[in-house]
Design an enzyme around this catalytic site. Structure first.
Site, PDB file in Angstrom:
ATOM      1  N   HIS A 105      36.972  -4.165 -65.506  1.00  0.00           N
ATOM      2  CA  HIS A 105      36.083  -3.343 -64.685  1.00  0.00           C
ATOM      3  C   HIS A 105      36.320  -1.764 -64.975  1.00  0.00           C
ATOM      4  CE1 HIS A 105      38.901  -2.251 -61.365  1.00  0.00           C
ATOM      5  NE2 HIS A 105      39.388  -3.228 -61.668  1.00  0.00           N
ATOM      6  N   ASP A 107      35.015   0.846 -62.749  1.00  0.00           N
ATOM      7  CA  ASP A 107      35.051   1.686 -61.755  1.00  0.00           C
ATOM      8  C   ASP A 107      36.542   1.645 -61.012  1.00  0.00           C
ATOM      9  OD1 ASP A 107      34.950  -1.234 -61.158  1.00  0.00           O
ATOM     10  OD2 ASP A 107      34.377  -0.673 -59.026  1.00  0.00           O
ATOM     11  N   GLU A 172      33.859  -3.498 -59.166  1.00  0.00           N
ATOM     12  CA  GLU A 172      34.555  -4.388 -58.691  1.00  0.00           C
ATOM     13  C   GLU A 172      35.390  -3.714 -57.568  1.00  0.00           C
ATOM     14  OE1 GLU A 172      38.751  -6.462 -58.298  1.00  0.00           O
ATOM     15  OE2 GLU A 172      38.038  -4.222 -58.763  1.00  0.00           O
ATOM     16  N   GLU A 173      35.511  -2.604 -57.370  1.00  0.00           N
ATOM     17  CA  GLU A 173      36.162  -1.979 -56.354  1.00  0.00           C
ATOM     18  C   GLU A 173      35.389  -2.048 -55.010  1.00  0.00           C
ATOM     19  OE1 GLU A 173      39.212  -1.634 -56.527  1.00  0.00           O
ATOM     20  OE2 GLU A 173      39.930  -0.890 -58.636  1.00  0.00           O
ATOM     21  N   ASP A 201      43.741  -7.322 -65.514  1.00  0.00           N
ATOM     22  CA  ASP A 201      43.566  -6.562 -64.188  1.00  0.00           C
ATOM     23  C   ASP A 201      44.770  -6.802 -62.975  1.00  0.00           C
ATOM     24  OD1 ASP A 201      42.331  -4.783 -62.500  1.00  0.00           O
ATOM     25  OD2 ASP A 201      40.872  -6.152 -61.675  1.00  0.00           O
ATOM     26  N   HIS A 234      33.173  14.491 -23.603  1.00  0.00           N
ATOM     27  CA  HIS A 234      34.193  15.351 -23.355  1.00  0.00           C
ATOM     28  C   HIS A 234      35.220  14.794 -22.348  1.00  0.00           C
ATOM     29  CE1 HIS A 234      36.733  18.812 -22.291  1.00  0.00           C
ATOM     30  NE2 HIS A 234      35.771  19.688 -22.524  1.00  0.00           N
ATOM     31  N   ARG A 350      44.210 -11.578 -46.228  1.00  0.00           N
ATOM     32  CA  ARG A 350      44.290 -12.141 -47.527  1.00  0.00           C
ATOM     33  C   ARG A 350      44.539 -13.700 -47.431  1.00  0.00           C
ATOM     34  NH1 ARG A 350      42.954  -8.691 -51.665  1.00  0.00           N
ATOM     35  NH2 ARG A 350      43.458  -6.655 -50.871  1.00  0.00           N
TER      36      ARG A 350
END
Length: 481
Positions: A105, A107, A172-173, A201, A234, A350
């Site tokens: 990739h 990018d 990809e990013e 990568d 505020h 993940r």
């Protein structure tokens, strides 16, 4: 290297040209996530197309595949950068040649000098043999190492030992928008005769010893929105009278993990995580990994685990939840007494085998909605997943693709590589494997301290230049399988 002397000599004698080439690529700020940089993201694909047409042999052919447009939150549509699809034929032979498909990739992640960089992020700067610049290691440097390698074959008129195909993208990013559908559509045409896939990568586990990667975690990225008013308020006028969106949001985020941040509290999320085996423990014990150096590279006085085995296990084979930021909150300098109308938290989990993004999403959304109801707040909540990718793991012991790479590393570096998993995600890895049924290899050239996605991203000059040699040797050994 006895079997490719001309190629290796050419690579040694053109070092400055290759470093200059990396500088030209780094100078194009191909930040795919930001609409303002979309012209540069398109330009980087065109830049690599022109470079390959100029430097590779006459058997190289390529085309740009249009992926259509992307919808942005402001309602606008912007063209996606095209995907570069290329082919390079092997030298003539009476024997049929294998075909290897190279993915990379072009990018990059956003980067500003004010983020804490020591050098301009989009100007390649060499300091003590390290080449600093955004994209130097992720992933422009490795892609260029492939081009340098193939240029050496072409300019020395050394027959290429295998047929090659290329898929170079520039999203990809930002989630590889459109790529997975494209790969599926190419199954019976462009990808029909591919025998092996190779991706560069990922990164070594150490700063000195090469490795091969056989597993990746997946990812589920979430947005949590809480809205409390029709405008910013505020705090001197409305503070104490309204249910503030930020207060609700912070309370929700605090329910995702225990106080240590180590244990994810979403019910059922850990149910499908595979047990940690004795064999896995022995494998982790054998790896070349310096916990103290890793701690120093992070810049902390203490990590969650003091021993190598638990540290690597929780980086690779257990899920991890990270909170990335809050949009809509005041974050500038000075003191602004505002109650934000709406705030949006971003966090990711993940994933590991056998966790599926859709199943995890259902559990997370249900859990946060239940937690929000307990606040008895009149505010409005929305939870949605922005992107998701599945984990990937293979058995390198039975895969000739990995054996060829092992042999190449032993020839170029003189060591047996470590076999590791990675904590990050490269979703197209699993897509290639599932669409074609072929072997996918992660063959990194970057070091553990390269700092991809971080300030001062770099690639070691020797790793970048040796990358061309490693790839040449790998193609040689693939041809012998």
């Amino acid at each position: 290297m006895s079997f490719l002397p001309s190629v290796f000599n050419y690579l040694d004698s053109h070092e400055e040209e290759f470093v200059s080439r990396l500088g030209e690529a780094v100078a194009i700020p191909s930040v795919s996530q930001e609409k303002a940089f979309r012209p540069q993201t398109v330009a980087i694909v065109e830049h690599f197309k022109a470079l390959m047409e100029q430097q590779l042999s006459s058997s190289f052919s390529c085309r740009l595949h249009d992926l259509g447009t992307e919808d942005f939150p402001d309602g606008s549509k912007v063209g996606l950068p095209p995907v570069l699809l290329g082919e390079l034929k092997a030298g003539e032979s009476s024997e049929p040649k294998k075909t290897v498909c190279i993915y990379g990739h072009l990018d990059v992640q956003p980067a500003l000098l004010s983020d804490g960089w020591s050098t301009e992020p989009f100007k390649l700067t060499e300091v003590d043999g390290k080449l600093f610049g955004r994209g130097s290691t992720d992933d422009k440097g490795p892609v260029l190492a492939w081009i340098n390698c193939l240029q050496a074959f072409a300019k020395t008129e050394t027959p290429l030992p295998v047929n090659l195909k290329f898929i170079f993208e520039a999203m990809e990013e930002a989630g590889s928008t459109g790529l997975h559908e494209l790969v599926g559509s190419l199954k019976d045409t462009f990808l029909k005769d591919v025998d092996y896939f190779v991706i560069s990568d990922s990164y070594w586990l150490s700063t000195t010893k090469p490795c091969l990667t056989y597993g990746l975690r997946g990812n589920a990225y979430f947005y949590v929105e809480v809205e409390c008013a029709k405008k910013d308020l505020h705090s001197g006028v409305y503070g104490g009278a309204v249910h503030e969106a930020m207060v609700d949001l912070v309370a929700l985020l605090a329910t995702l993990t225990d106080a240590t941040g180590q244990h994810i509290l979403v019910p059922g999320l850990m149910d499908t995580v595979r047990p940690f085996t004795t064999e896995e423990r022995h494998t982790l014990e054998s790896l070349d990994f310096d916990e103290a150096a890793f701690c120093k590279e992070v810049g902390t006085s203490r990590l969650r685990f003091a021993d190598k085995v638990n540290l690597l296990a929780h980086r690779w084979r257990y899920p991890a939840l990270s909170i990335h930021g809050i949009q809509g909150a005041f974050h500038g300098s000075g003191a602004k007494t505002v109650i934000p109308q709406k705030v949006v938290a971003k966090f990711s989990i993940r994933l590991v085998p056998d966790q599926e993004p859709e199943e995890v999403t259902g559990k997370v959304v249900k859990y946060l909605e239940e937690q929000f109801s307990r606040l008895n707040s009149p505010n409005r909540l929305r939870v949605h997943r922005q992107k998701g990718s599945r984990p990937w793991v293979v058995d390198p012991a039975t895969d000739g693709n990995f054996q060829a790479a092992k042999n190449a590393i032993k020839d170029v570096y003189g060591v047996e590589p470590d076999l590791i998993r990675e904590g990050g995600s490269i979703p197209v890895t699993l897509t290639f494997q599932e669409v074609t049924g072929k072997s996918v290899l992660l063959l990194p050239i970057g070091a553990a301290d390269d700092g991809a996605h971080s300030q001062n991203e770099k690639i070691d000059r020797k790793n970048y230049l040796n990358g061309g040699k490693l790839f040449a040797a790998y193609l040689h050994y693939i041809s012998k399988l």
